[in-house]
Design an enzyme around this catalytic site. Structure first.
Site, PDB file in Angstrom:
ATOM      1  N   PRO A 126       0.844  -0.990  -0.090  1.00  0.00           N
ATOM      2  CA  PRO A 126       0.136   0.090   0.174  1.00  0.00           C
ATOM      3  C   PRO A 126       0.960   1.372  -0.142  1.00  0.00           C
ATOM      4  O   PRO A 126       0.605   2.049  -0.464  1.00  0.00           O
ATOM      5  CB  PRO A 126      -0.592  -0.182   1.301  1.00  0.00           C
TER       6      PRO A 126
ATOM      7  N   PRO B 251      54.020 -29.306  13.243  1.00  0.00           N
ATOM      8  CA  PRO B 251      54.036 -30.243  14.415  1.00  0.00           C
ATOM      9  C   PRO B 251      52.292 -30.814  14.641  1.00  0.00           C
ATOM     10  O   PRO B 251      52.243 -31.358  15.557  1.00  0.00           O
ATOM     11  CB  PRO B 251      54.557 -29.659  15.476  1.00  0.00           C
TER      12      PRO B 251
ATOM     13  N   ASP C  64      51.392 -39.628   6.844  1.00  0.00           N
ATOM     14  CA  ASP C  64      51.687 -40.607   7.599  1.00  0.00           C
ATOM     15  C   ASP C  64      51.003 -40.531   8.974  1.00  0.00           C
ATOM     16  O   ASP C  64      50.357 -39.095   9.225  1.00  0.00           O
ATOM     17  CB  ASP C  64      53.081 -41.030   7.991  1.00  0.00           C
TER      18      ASP C  64
ATOM     19  N   LYS D   8      53.306 -44.572   9.797  1.00  0.00           N
ATOM     20  CA  LYS D   8      54.160 -45.446  10.725  1.00  0.00           C
ATOM     21  C   LYS D   8      53.819 -45.237  12.067  1.00  0.00           C
ATOM     22  O   LYS D   8      53.504 -44.187  12.510  1.00  0.00           O
ATOM     23  CB  LYS D   8      55.640 -45.023  10.238  1.00  0.00           C
TER      24      LYS D   8
ATOM     25  N   GLY E  93      56.121 -32.263  10.939  1.00  0.00           N
ATOM     26  CA  GLY E  93      57.246 -31.489  11.362  1.00  0.00           C
ATOM     27  C   GLY E  93      57.880 -30.838  10.091  1.00  0.00           C
ATOM     28  O   GLY E  93      57.376 -30.690   8.980  1.00  0.00           O
TER      29      GLY E  93
ATOM     30  N   ILE F 225      63.997 -33.405   9.129  1.00  0.00           N
ATOM     31  CA  ILE F 225      64.622 -33.510  10.453  1.00  0.00           C
ATOM     32  C   ILE F 225      63.839 -34.849  11.111  1.00  0.00           C
ATOM     33  O   ILE F 225      62.636 -34.638  11.232  1.00  0.00           O
ATOM     34  CB  ILE F 225      64.318 -32.438  11.552  1.00  0.00           C
TER      35      ILE F 225
ATOM     36  N   THR G 252      59.507 -27.767  12.775  1.00  0.00           N
ATOM     37  CA  THR G 252      59.937 -28.878  13.230  1.00  0.00           C
ATOM     38  C   THR G 252      59.268 -28.943  14.696  1.00  0.00           C
ATOM     39  O   THR G 252      59.096 -27.892  15.465  1.00  0.00           O
ATOM     40  CB  THR G 252      61.140 -29.032  13.148  1.00  0.00           C
TER      41      THR G 252
ATOM     42  N   MET H 116      61.322 -38.689  19.860  1.00  0.00           N
ATOM     43  CA  MET H 116      61.310 -40.177  19.959  1.00  0.00           C
ATOM     44  C   MET H 116      61.753 -40.811  21.097  1.00  0.00           C
ATOM     45  O   MET H 116      62.391 -41.917  21.121  1.00  0.00           O
ATOM     46  CB  MET H 116      61.719 -40.840  18.672  1.00  0.00           C
TER      47      MET H 116
HETATM   48  C1  LIG Z   1      59.582 -39.368  13.214  1.00  0.00           C
HETATM   49  S1  LIG Z   1      59.956 -38.057  14.216  1.00  0.00           S
HETATM   50  C2  LIG Z   1      59.638 -36.933  12.953  1.00  0.00           C
HETATM   51  C3  LIG Z   1      60.053 -35.528  13.313  1.00  0.00           C
HETATM   52  C4  LIG Z   1      59.564 -34.532  12.255  1.00  0.00           C
HETATM   53  N1  LIG Z   1      59.949 -34.683  10.947  1.00  0.00           N
HETATM   54  C5  LIG Z   1      59.566 -33.146  12.950  1.00  0.00           C
HETATM   55  O1  LIG Z   1      60.391 -32.112  12.191  1.00  0.00           O
HETATM   56  O2  LIG Z   1      59.131 -32.565  13.998  1.00  0.00           O
HETATM   57  C6  LIG Z   1      58.664 -38.275  15.150  1.00  0.00           C
HETATM   58  C7  LIG Z   1      58.949 -37.554  16.339  1.00  0.00           C
HETATM   59  O3  LIG Z   1      58.812 -35.972  16.658  1.00  0.00           O
HETATM   60  C8  LIG Z   1      58.334 -35.677  17.784  1.00  0.00           C
HETATM   61  N2  LIG Z   1      56.971 -34.962  17.538  1.00  0.00           N
HETATM   62  C9  LIG Z   1      56.547 -34.756  16.318  1.00  0.00           C
HETATM   63  N3  LIG Z   1      55.193 -33.933  16.610  1.00  0.00           N
HETATM   64  C10 LIG Z   1      55.165 -33.626  17.721  1.00  0.00           C
HETATM   65  C11 LIG Z   1      54.091 -32.976  18.664  1.00  0.00           C
HETATM   66  N4  LIG Z   1      53.282 -32.216  18.100  1.00  0.00           N
HETATM   67  N5  LIG Z   1      54.438 -33.093  19.817  1.00  0.00           N
HETATM   68  C12 LIG Z   1      55.349 -33.473  20.469  1.00  0.00           C
HETATM   69  N6  LIG Z   1      56.440 -34.079  19.970  1.00  0.00           N
HETATM   70  C13 LIG Z   1      56.204 -34.119  18.433  1.00  0.00           C
HETATM   71  C14 LIG Z   1      57.761 -36.849  18.674  1.00  0.00           C
HETATM   72  O4  LIG Z   1      59.079 -36.982  19.583  1.00  0.00           O
HETATM   73  C15 LIG Z   1      57.828 -37.739  17.730  1.00  0.00           C
HETATM   74  O5  LIG Z   1      58.242 -39.139  18.333  1.00  0.00           O
END
Ligand SMILES: C[S@@+](CC[C@H](N)C(=O)[O-])C[C@H]1O[C@@H](n2cnc3c(N)ncnc32)[C@H](O)[C@@H]1O
Length: 459
Positions: free
Chosen positions: A36, A220, A243, A265, A297, A301, A326, A378
């Protein structure tokens, strides 16, 4: 919805009706306004096809494609909504989601690119604020870039029949200097370059044989810590291999249509053995795929990234490596434990605490140095051995030590103690991998500097 030349009925004649009319006019709809009282601006809107300055009648929507209701009369609003829905017509009653069969989102209009933001009618102000942010983020030239790409699509299609080749071509354009030229406002020149790029594309060009692998550090765990380069590659990948350490939130950021292969892994349990992963990367790239190998990471490394690209180099497959944050950097920042500090540590070493044959093989003498920070990857299983050996080789049992669990994620936990007590404390808790150990005076700073989550100091 294509509204071009379609009749859209607006019931109501105030400012809200005017706003909706402008929106529909931008879609080239044929507007019919019924009320309207109708404000002057609405009456004068060029795209208004018919105006009925009277009460609404049921047959007003007989020829409509879409109905918008903007009156303050709740009974009338309900009536028009019901009537429209009976006729299977989309209807929007402003500010009343319950009566709507569709809602109009906030939009960022860079036609032909349009970004729509909707809160499902719950928080339009929030949606509008997000829109304002996107407005400043998406340059106006996006529209022109999209329009030019659209015009040349068919030309490219005739030169490059394979959809995948065309996708790779467009990705290169969008991420390369031609798009930059568009976005910096130099569109004439950019269009010429784009045309030249298409002209120089031979019909026989077979991109499909040129696969590649990007070894990408996914950081991480927290998706916010990905690099731009990582995200860009993840969003243009054909295949992604990832992984266990790559969080699901990060995998979700990969291109929706990309094939995802889990090669996870776990300690001492390789779902896909390393040589098989290396070989798979070569095979997938040789088939012409853009492969992204996502690794937790940083790939270089403790990530076996070097081994993976050695095979690629031998097979002469093009590859690149994208660094990631890392675990040491991520856990250090998110726990507020700096890795170096003038008062505590002038050096920092990263070691693996991986157990081999029930023991940890490290150069303990070199590690047992009071002025350095030791970061152990690790090391959860070997933690008692690591603490014991460091004490045996000269570090005080009172040396501060921390264990960071699932660092940078919302599940992060930090246990701080000292070399003498840490393993006992950890054994008392249920700790979830991945974990990282930081040893040295810098751990003293945790209490003052931890900002990410408040975890009680258990020392
Ligand atoms: C096979 S290594 C790989 C490292 C990876 N390439 C890096 O640069 O962080 C895996 C290890 O990284 C460490 N890690 C990876 N992510 C993590 C997180 N969010 N908190 C604590 N430790 C971590 C642990 O010690 C784990 O056992």
């Amino acid at each position: 919805m294509n509204l071009k030349s379609r009749e859209c009925v607006i019931v109501g004649g105030g400012q809200v009706a005017l706003r909706k009319a402008r929106l529909l006019a931008s879609a080239h709809a044929k507007l019919v306004v019924i009320a309207p009282e109708i404000c002057e601006e609405l009456k004068n809107l060029e795209q208004v096809h018919a105006i009925y300055q009277r009460e609404f009648r049921d047959d007003d929507i007989d020829n409509a494609t879409l109905v918008v209701v903007t009156t303050n009369d709740t009974q009338l609003n309900r009536h028009v909504s019901k009537l429209a829905q009976q006729k299977n017509l989309p209807v929007n009653v402003v500010d009343n989601p319950a009566l709507c069969s569709f809602i109009t989102p906030s939009i960022v209009d860079r036609s032909p690119i349009v970004v729509a933001i909707s809160s499902g009618g719950t928080a339009p102000v929030l949606a509008r604020s997000l829109r304002a942010r996107l407005e400043s983020l998406v340059p106006p030239e996006y529209g022109q870039l999209a329009a030019s790409m659209g015009k040349l699509r068919d030309q490219l299609k005739s030169k490059m029949p394979a959809e995948k080749d065309r996708r790779i071509f467009w990705e290169k354009i969008v991420n390369g200097p031609i798009a930059k030229k568009f976005l910096s406002g130099n569109s004439d020149n950019a269009i010429q370059q784009l045309q030249r790029a298409i002209n120089s594309t031979e019909k026989s060009t077979n991109y499909t044989n040129h696969g590649s692998v990007a070894l990408v550090g996914a950081g991480p765990g927290n998706p916010d810590l990905l690099t731009f380069r990582a995200l860009r590659l993840m969003q243009s990948a054909d295949i992604v291999l990832y992984d266990r350490l790559v969080s699901p939130e990060i995998v979700d950021l990969c291109r929706r249509d990309a094939e995802r292969i889990y090669v996870g892994k776990q300690r001492n349990n390789h779902a896909v053995p390393q040589p098989k992963i290396n070989q798979l990367l070569v095979e997938l790239a040789q088939k012409g795929n853009a492969v992204v190998r996502l690794k937790g990471g940083d790939p270089f490394i403790f990530g076996r990234g070097g081994e993976e690209i050695e095979d690629l180099a031998e097979a002469r497959i093009s590859f690149e490596v994208v660094p990631g944050i890392t675990a040491a950097s991520g856990c250090s920042s998110y726990s507020g434990i700096p890795l170096t500090h003038r008062n505590y540590a002038q050096a920092c070493v990263f070691v693996t605490g991986h157990l081999k044959g029930g023991t940890v093989n490290l150069n303990w003498q070199q590690l047992a140095n009071a002025n350095q920070t030791i970061v152990v990857y690790m090391g959860l299983e070997g933690l008692p051995i690591i603490c014991r050996e460091l004490i045996n080789h000269g570090l005080e049992s009172s040396t501060p030590a921390a264990l960071i669990e699932q660092g940078t994620t919302p599940r992060q936990q930090v246990i701080t103690s000292n070399l003498g007590n840490l393993s006992e404390l950890v054994a008392e808790r249920s700790v979830t991998a991945p974990t990282l150990m930081i040893i040295g005076g810098v751990v003293n700073l945790y209490e003052k500097l931890n900002w990410f989550s408040v975890t009680p100091n258990t020392d």
